[in-house]
Design a protein around this motif. Structure first.
Motif, mmCIF file in Angstrom:
data_model
loop_
_atom_site.group_PDB
_atom_site.id
_atom_site.type_symbol
_atom_site.label_atom_id
_atom_site.label_comp_id
_atom_site.label_asym_id
_atom_site.label_seq_id
_atom_site.Cartn_x
_atom_site.Cartn_y
_atom_site.Cartn_z
ATOM 1 N N VAL A 173 0.843 -1.204 0.000
ATOM 2 C CA VAL A 173 0.000 0.000 0.000
ATOM 3 C C VAL A 173 0.874 1.249 0.000
ATOM 4 C CG1 VAL A 173 -1.577 1.321 1.454
ATOM 5 C CG2 VAL A 173 -2.014 -1.066 1.036
ATOM 6 N N ASN A 174 1.934 1.223 0.798
ATOM 7 C CA ASN A 174 2.851 2.358 0.867
ATOM 8 C C ASN A 174 3.488 2.665 -0.472
ATOM 9 O OD1 ASN A 174 2.540 3.019 3.451
ATOM 10 N ND2 ASN A 174 4.619 2.565 4.115
ATOM 11 N N GLU A 175 3.951 1.595 -1.135
ATOM 12 C CA GLU A 175 4.613 1.824 -2.420
ATOM 13 C C GLU A 175 3.635 2.362 -3.449
ATOM 14 O OE1 GLU A 175 6.729 -1.674 -3.677
ATOM 15 O OE2 GLU A 175 7.705 -1.724 -1.711
ATOM 16 N N LYS A 176 2.418 1.846 -3.411
ATOM 17 C CA LYS A 176 1.392 2.335 -4.343
ATOM 18 C C LYS A 176 1.147 3.818 -4.115
ATOM 19 C CE LYS A 176 -1.743 -1.430 -5.486
ATOM 20 N NZ LYS A 176 -3.066 -1.964 -5.272
ATOM 21 N N MET A 177 1.094 4.217 -2.821
ATOM 22 C CA MET A 177 0.831 5.603 -2.481
ATOM 23 C C MET A 177 1.951 6.498 -2.967
ATOM 24 S SD MET A 177 -0.749 6.581 1.192
ATOM 25 C CE MET A 177 0.802 6.764 1.997
ATOM 26 N N SER A 178 3.192 6.031 -2.800
ATOM 27 C CA SER A 178 4.336 6.824 -3.221
ATOM 28 C C SER A 178 4.315 7.035 -4.732
ATOM 29 C CB SER A 178 5.613 6.097 -2.798
ATOM 30 O OG SER A 178 6.732 6.808 -3.183
ATOM 31 N N ARG B 175 8.700 2.740 7.193
ATOM 32 C CA ARG B 175 8.622 4.068 7.761
ATOM 33 C C ARG B 175 9.376 5.058 6.902
ATOM 34 N NH1 ARG B 175 10.177 4.049 13.605
ATOM 35 N NH2 ARG B 175 11.821 3.040 12.490
ATOM 36 N N GLU B 176 10.557 4.604 6.384
ATOM 37 C CA GLU B 176 11.323 5.487 5.507
ATOM 38 C C GLU B 176 10.544 5.809 4.245
ATOM 39 O OE1 GLU B 176 15.413 4.341 4.554
ATOM 40 O OE2 GLU B 176 15.505 3.657 6.630
ATOM 41 N N VAL B 177 9.915 4.784 3.666
ATOM 42 C CA VAL B 177 9.132 5.014 2.449
ATOM 43 C C VAL B 177 8.014 6.008 2.731
ATOM 44 C CG1 VAL B 177 7.543 3.919 0.824
ATOM 45 C CG2 VAL B 177 9.683 2.811 1.378
ATOM 46 N N SER B 178 7.348 5.842 3.878
ATOM 47 C CA SER B 178 6.253 6.753 4.230
ATOM 48 C C SER B 178 6.748 8.176 4.345
ATOM 49 C CB SER B 178 5.637 6.359 5.578
ATOM 50 O OG SER B 178 4.823 5.245 5.444
ATOM 51 N N GLU B 179 7.908 8.338 4.984
ATOM 52 C CA GLU B 179 8.397 9.706 5.164
ATOM 53 C C GLU B 179 8.820 10.324 3.843
ATOM 54 O OE1 GLU B 179 11.200 9.771 8.343
ATOM 55 O OE2 GLU B 179 9.695 9.059 9.758
ATOM 56 N N THR B 180 9.422 9.514 2.956
ATOM 57 C CA THR B 180 9.762 10.058 1.642
ATOM 58 C C THR B 180 8.507 10.475 0.899
ATOM 59 O OG1 THR B 180 11.128 8.080 1.596
ATOM 60 C CG2 THR B 180 11.489 9.662 -0.137
ATOM 61 N N THR B 181 7.475 9.621 0.979
ATOM 62 C CA THR B 181 6.212 9.947 0.304
ATOM 63 C C THR B 181 5.651 11.252 0.835
ATOM 64 O OG1 THR B 181 5.768 7.595 0.209
ATOM 65 C CG2 THR B 181 3.950 9.040 -0.320
ATOM 66 N N VAL B 185 4.964 14.431 -1.486
ATOM 67 C CA VAL B 185 3.631 15.013 -1.685
ATOM 68 C C VAL B 185 3.693 16.518 -1.468
ATOM 69 C CG1 VAL B 185 1.360 15.173 -0.601
ATOM 70 C CG2 VAL B 185 2.259 12.963 -1.244
ATOM 71 N N ALA B 186 4.396 16.955 -0.424
ATOM 72 C CA ALA B 186 4.510 18.389 -0.155
ATOM 73 C C ALA B 186 5.185 19.107 -1.327
ATOM 74 C CB ALA B 186 5.295 18.612 1.134
ATOM 75 N N TRP B 187 6.351 18.553 -1.774
ATOM 76 C CA TRP B 187 7.075 19.219 -2.851
ATOM 77 C C TRP B 187 6.283 19.264 -4.142
ATOM 78 C CZ3 TRP B 187 10.466 22.630 -2.520
ATOM 79 C CH2 TRP B 187 11.453 22.579 -1.517
ATOM 80 N N TYR B 188 5.618 18.183 -4.461
ATOM 81 C CA TYR B 188 4.893 18.153 -5.723
ATOM 82 C C TYR B 188 3.681 19.066 -5.701
ATOM 83 C CZ TYR B 188 7.801 14.322 -7.306
ATOM 84 O OH TYR B 188 8.855 13.557 -7.688
ATOM 85 N N SER B 189 3.058 19.257 -4.539
ATOM 86 C CA SER B 189 1.935 20.206 -4.476
ATOM 87 C C SER B 189 2.434 21.619 -4.744
ATOM 88 C CB SER B 189 1.285 20.183 -3.094
ATOM 89 O OG SER B 189 0.982 18.878 -2.733
#
Lengths: 216, 217
Positions: A173-178, B175-181, B185-189
């Motif tokens: 799910v995380n990768e999809k979101m990214s 957790r790292e992936v989440s934080e990068t995302t 998201v902030a930068w792309y907005s």
């Protein structure tokens, strides 16, 4: 005399030990499979065993769906009686005690139009202590406690498998979101540029037509 | 003598355990055409032992003299075939994993002359800790009974500990992936907003130039 009793004690203890080893064989089977519409599994359970089962939907093939990707699970006993009925869940964990010996069926139904990868784990604890064959009173309670400890450890392993499957689902799910965030940003920018070019073009055409009409 | 009876029962149980290898396993029904695949995620250096056993119907009647034949194929995550057998009724395969990933075992029914009877295959597989050969360990280190049981428990606890470490690592990666995302998201907005503003300024400038050229302003 003492020597013979000693051997007898050791032998019956060994027999009990081997029985315990054979009987408390923690059978846990975790598998992953792709479900299309319906998939059924059967498992043979002895009388009195506690059966733990869990399932997690790892991923769903459709990429742009927004609906809940849950599955249904129906657990039926050997005489056809329904033991559990779980509807529309993405993960769940349950246990029941088998009051009848025989083949238990676990049937999954997939309601969404996409294929889903499912992780299913079932673990049946065996409790076959043939107490009448253990002549030794010293070892019996000890083996009983060791059996209980073994059962508890197998339960922990079962729950860890469930947790691992859920972590896999979360990772996907995380990768999809990214990836979705990047695609959304690119699409949005492209849409904005296209929209403003369209605006400019329409305004030019409007004024050229008006200018052409008035100058003529 | 009581313990002679115990010995007989033990022998009987051993015989049963040897004859019905997959009686304890999971049973799945094979469709009349096409393979049915099950898989599992395995780490590196894990020992896998599996038994499979095909039979007709939904219960394994020992009175059945006819058994269906199936073909089995086991493949590694990179597509290599680890085991490939056709026209077998029961068998066994074992391997040690050399790479971490998803290992798949596919079963399919041979031919279609089964007269409409459902073919069921029972699979029993043990991975890692439960695939350890305890008899040889007991013989090699000359331990038995209580000590053997406790050794098994010690190994089980160790494998639980390893699993837990693996889960912790997984969680930190996620957790790292989440934080990068989150950062992305902030930068792309902001980037989207910037593009919007730039494009509208360009529009204004272009239209002004156009109207001035056409002497409307």
């Amino acid at each position: 005399m003492k020597f013979r009793i000693g051997i007898q004690m050791r032998l019956s203890a060994a027999v009990t030990a081997v029985m315990v080893i054979l009987c408390s064989f923690g059978g846990a089977f975790g598998i992953r499979f792709v479900i299309d519409r319906e998939e059924c599994f059967s498992h043979k359970v002895e009388y009195g065993n506690t059966v733990h089962f869990s399932f997690v939907v790892i991923k769903s093939e459709g990429s742009w769906h927004y609906s809940e990707d849950g599955v249904d699970l129906v657990v039926k006993g050997p005489n056809g009686e329904q033991i559990h009925d779980i509807r529309d869940k993405t993960n769940d964990k349950h246990e029941f005690v088998a009051y009848h010996q025989g083949v238990y069926r676990f049937c999954f139904t997939n309601k969404s139009p996409y294929h889903e990868t499912l992780d299913f784990d079932v673990h049946a604890g065996h409790f076959l202590y043939h107490d009448e064959h253990a002549k030794d009173e010293h070892f019996k309670p000890l083996f009983e406690h060791i059996g209980k400890l073994e059962e508890a450890l197998y339960n922990i392993q079962f729950e860890q498998h469930w947790l691992e499957a859920q972590t896999d689902r979360q990772a996907i799910v995380n990768e999809k979101m990214s990836r979705g965030a990047i695609h959304k940003a690119l699409l949005e920018s492209a849409a904005l540029i296209v929209a403003s070019c369209l605006q400019v073009y329409i305004l030019r055409r409007l004024f050229e037509r008006k200018l052409g009409a008035s100058r003529v | 003598m009581k313990w002679a009876a115990a010995r007989d029962l033990l022998a009987l149980m051993l015989v049963i355990a040897a004859v019905m290898p997959a009686a304890r396993g999971l049973w799945l029904e094979l469709p009349s055409s096409g393979p049915k695949c099950v898989s599992e995620e395995l780490h590196n250096h894990v020992v896998v032992l599996a038994d499979y056993y095909a039979f007709y119907g939904e219960n394994d009647d020992l009175n059945n003299t006819v058994s269906p034949t199936i073909s089995v194929k086991v493949s590694s995550p990179y597509g290599n075939d680890l085991y490939d057998k056709e026209k077998v009724t029961h068998g066994q395969f074992a391997f040690t994993t050399t790479e971490a990933g998803s290992y798949q075992a596919c079963f399919s029914v041979d031919g279609d002359s089964h007269g409409g009877k459902t073919v069921t295959v029972g699979i029993e597989w043990k991975t890692g800790i439960s695939a350890k050969d305890w008899e040889s360990v007991a013989k090699k280190e000359k331990i038995e009974g209580l000590e053997l049981e406790l050794r098994k428990l010690e190994d089980a606890v160790q494998s639980i500990h390893e699993n837990l470490n693996y889960l912790i690592n997984r969680e930190s990666e996620m957790r790292e992936v989440s934080e990068t995302t989150n950062g992305r998201v902030a930068w792309y907005s902001i980037m989207s907003l910037g593009i919007c503003i730039v494009v509208s300024v360009f529009q204004l400038w272009y239209l002004r130039r156009y109207f001035q050229k056409k002497k409307l302003i």
